[in-house]
Design an enzyme around this catalytic site. Structure first.
Site, PDB file in Angstrom:
ATOM      1  CD  GLU A   1      -2.426  -7.280   3.329  1.00  0.00           C
ATOM      2  OE1 GLU A   1      -1.994  -6.163   2.958  1.00  0.00           O
ATOM      3  OE2 GLU A   1      -3.032  -7.440   4.398  1.00  0.00           O
TER       4      GLU A   1
ATOM      5  N   GLY B   1       0.552  -4.918   1.097  1.00  0.00           N
ATOM      6  CA  GLY B   1      -0.727  -4.951   0.375  1.00  0.00           C
ATOM      7  C   GLY B   1      -0.614  -5.665  -0.963  1.00  0.00           C
TER       8      GLY B   1
ATOM      9  CB  ALA C   1      -0.890  -0.016   1.231  1.00  0.00           C
TER      10      ALA C   1
ATOM     11  CD  GLU D   1       1.795  -5.492   5.831  1.00  0.00           C
ATOM     12  OE1 GLU D   1       2.607  -6.392   6.143  1.00  0.00           O
ATOM     13  OE2 GLU D   1       1.028  -5.584   4.869  1.00  0.00           O
TER      14      GLU D   1
END
Ligand code: DAK
Length: 260
Positions: free
Chosen positions: A115, A112, A67, A135
């Protein structure tokens, strides 16, 4: 249906390529990319002709490096929740696409990005791929499903290893863990994808969709109900043309011709 940062192309055979196209930022997921993914996935969901989807990152360095940290930095708890829910909704739509979806990972697949790859049905990686959930090093936990999909895919112990250490693993370790299903050289990647696409096109599209539905819906049910679900989807296959065509073709020693 393409945007500036996400391209969605469907070829004449019904094979779709959903490409995150922000290579200067290693395809990091910002709100523009999320909007583009949302639009692209909705478009794919509405098209019956789609026989399979490849999700890719543009450039030769990354699938998706996570992200967008610059954008996430500005979030307060309410904004973080909204961001996470938006990401989750998009990844759920991706997971629910009726046709099979493969993440094509060449380069960094972090946070992300990992993911996003986990919301695809399986992962084809090149030997240059690098996976990780870093993260905790940024003071947060995975927010796009990593604490849930990763342990379901590779088991809780291996997921805890990756998530609590934040360590990066190469493609071969990812394959040993069950995170990547195929590892190929960058040179043979397109040939591998072409083989997967040909297999999708050779087989019955309705049966492929029903098998995917049985696997995902059944995973959330107790086994006895899941087996009954399989039986009912199996029986449903005898109501259409595919089973008649597939079995006739076998007995007549010819290739089946399934309607796309
Ligand atoms: N965000 C923003 N920009 C990124 C980025 C990212 N995740 N990753 C790379 N970039 C940008 C770099 O800033 C750089 O931009 P410029 O400086 O050129 O403007 C450009 O991409 C090239 O990167 P590098 O220069 O760093 O390239 P290197 O080859 O040296 O290094 C790297 C590659 C992948 C090792 C490095 O870029 C890196 O460590 N990137 C960050 C990887 C990372 O930590 N990813 C996880 C992000 S956290 C949640 C929702 C979602 C999530 C969490 C919570 N909720 C709302 C609750 C998910 C979180 C994450 O994904």
């Amino acid at each position: 249906m393409s945007t500036e940062t996400v391209r969605c192309d469907i070829d004449e055979r019904g094979i779709a390529h959903l490409t995150i196209d922000r290579p200067k930022a290693l395809n990091a997921l910002n709100s523009d990319v999320l909007d583009g993914l949302d639009a692209g996935i909705r478009d794919l969901a509405a098209r019956d002709e789609v026989r399979g989807v490849f999700v890719r990152g543009a450039g030769d360095k990354a699938f998706v490096a996570g992200a967008d940290i610059g954008q996430m930095r500005e979030l307060d708890p309410a904004g973080a929740e909204a961001f996470a829910r938006r990401g989750l909704a998009i990844l759920e739509q991706l997971e629910r696409l009726p046709a099979p979806v493969v993440a094509v990972v060449d380069g960094y697949c972090l946070g992300g990005g990992c993911e996003l790859a986990l919301a695809c049905d399986w992962i084809v990686a090149t030997d240059q791929a690098v996976f990780g959930q870093p993260e905790v090093g940024l003071g947060i936990i995975p927010g796009f499903g990593g604490t849930q999909r990763l342990p379901r895919r590779i088991g809780p112990a291996a997921a805890l290893d990756l998530i609590t250490t934040g360590r990066q693993v190469d493609a071969h370790e990812a394959q040993r863990l069950g995170l990547a299903q195929h590892v190929v050289t960058a040179d043979s990647l397109e040939q591998t994808l072409s083989g997967i696409a040909k297999a999708w096109l050779r087989n019955a599209p309705g049966a492929i969709r029903a098998a995917k539905e049985a696997i995902y819906t059944g995973a959330d049910l107790p086994q006895d109900r899941a087996l009954r679900l399989e039986a009912s989807l199996f029986a449903g296959g005898f109501a259409g043309d595919e089973q008649a065509e597939g079995m006739a073709a076998f007995l007549e020693k010819r290739k089946p011709g399934y309607a796309g």
